[in-house]
Scaffold this active site. Structure first.
Site, PDB file in Angstrom:
ATOM      1  N   GLU A 105     -14.564  -0.214  -0.717  1.00 11.05           N
ATOM      2  CA  GLU A 105     -14.922  -0.189   0.568  1.00 11.05           C
ATOM      3  C   GLU A 105     -15.803   0.571   1.104  1.00 11.05           C
ATOM      4  O   GLU A 105     -16.015   1.721   0.629  1.00 11.05           O
ATOM      5  CB  GLU A 105     -13.233   0.386   1.220  1.00 11.05           C
ATOM      6  CG  GLU A 105     -13.425   0.337   2.707  1.00 11.05           C
ATOM      7  CD  GLU A 105     -12.057   1.004   3.486  1.00 11.05           C
ATOM      8  OE1 GLU A 105     -11.253   0.911   2.801  1.00 11.05           O
ATOM      9  OE2 GLU A 105     -11.995   0.927   4.720  1.00 11.05           O
TER      10      GLU A 105
ATOM     11  N   ASP B 173       0.990  -1.082   0.029  1.00 10.64           N
ATOM     12  CA  ASP B 173       0.036  -0.126  -0.150  1.00 10.64           C
ATOM     13  C   ASP B 173       0.981   1.335   0.076  1.00 10.64           C
ATOM     14  O   ASP B 173       1.946   1.468   0.885  1.00 10.64           O
ATOM     15  CB  ASP B 173      -0.808   0.041   1.273  1.00 10.64           C
ATOM     16  CG  ASP B 173      -2.331   0.427   1.120  1.00 10.64           C
ATOM     17  OD1 ASP B 173      -2.502   1.079  -0.117  1.00 10.64           O
ATOM     18  OD2 ASP B 173      -2.873   0.488   2.203  1.00 10.64           O
TER      19      ASP B 173
END
Ligand code: KIV
Length: 269
Positions: free
Chosen positions: A187, A87
């Site tokens: 998400e 990430d």
């Protein structure tokens, strides 16, 4: 149909076509990664969630690129063959294409991740993703709730509830696909919107808090294994209660030390 190991980004797209969902777990060090290597979980994400669950920060904003690279490298050492995504943290890619390229190369060279992940799909981010993909960096996108932008998004909330919000998400997902991502995290998007987006894309969607119709699911290690006693988010399922197991084990160790029952003969030389 037989489940093929995810080795290359193109395997993710083939997996979606095969209809077999993709499982992704986060991990932050070699011991976690070694355990994940003993499972059939498809891929590992060294997420910037480490800022919260490992470093104890209140958000993902403080974690640095150097820290993300360090932890991704530890994960790679524990899981040499598993598809690993590193990430990119807040502030490490938004500034310019050059900076994003430089930092993505660092992540892939120093940690040997197979891909990088970045949040958002504004015009600047889309241009950055196009540049990275053209330069050989596989990129996973991330839409819906963007923890790195929780301040400007007005907190942690579900996205895609209104028709207009769902439309914007659909466009974002299509833009990310056109920019060249091999997959994207979705998400905290309503199940209906997540399903419609998933059905309209070629690349797989990996959901978290976005219902069951995405192409796969990702969970944060600590949520999946029940390592946080006071934090039980609705989207996650606890597949174990390690918090209790660990606390009980440490108390037993403490008792045995005080009772002089540890070490026993079998632990002594
Ligand atoms: O950082 C992370 O763990 C993530 C997941 C929430 C997908 O981005």
């Amino acid at each position: 149909m037989e489940k093929k190991k995810l080795k290359y980004p193109s395997d993710w797209i083939q997996r979606k076509q095969s209809g077999i969902p993709i499982s992704v777990i986060t991990a932050y060090d070699a011991s976690m990664a070694r355990l994940a290597e003993h499972t059939s979980v498809d891929a590992i994400l060294t997420g910037d969630s480490l800022s919260m669950v490992v470093q104890g920060n209140q958000s993902t904003l403080p974690v640095t690129l150097d820290e993300m690279i360090y932890h991704s490298r530890l994960v790679r050492q524990g899981a040499p063959d598993r598809f690993l995504i590193g990430d990119l943290p807040f502030g490490s890619y938004q500034e310019s294409e050059e900076k994003a390229l430089h930092n993505s190369f660092r992540m892939m060279k120093e940690s040997r991740t197979d891909a990088v992940k970045m949040e958002g799909c504004d015009l600047t981010t889309l241009k950055i993703i196009e540049k990275l993909v053209r330069s050989g960096v596989p990129v996973m996108g991330h839409i819906g709730l963007l923890p790195q932008s929780y301040l400007s998004q007005g907190g942690y909330r579900v996205h895609g509830k209104s028709e207009s919000d769902a439309k914007i998400l659909m466009q974002s997902a299509k833009d990310l696909e056109s920019a060249g991502v091999f997959s994207m995290i979705m998400e905290y998007i309503t199940e209906t919107a997540a399903r419609e987006i998933t059905d309209s894309l070629t690349v797989p969607t990996i959901g978290i808090g976005s219902g069951k119709f995405t192409s796969g699911q990702v969970l944060v290690w600590h949520d999946a294994l029940g390592m946080e006693t006071d934090f039980k988010p609705r989207h996650a399922k606890r597949y174990a209660n390690l918090d209790k197991i660990i606390v009980d084990a440490l108390n037993e160790f403490d008792r045995e030390v005080k009772d002089r029952n540890f070490p026993g003969k079998e632990n002594s030389f």
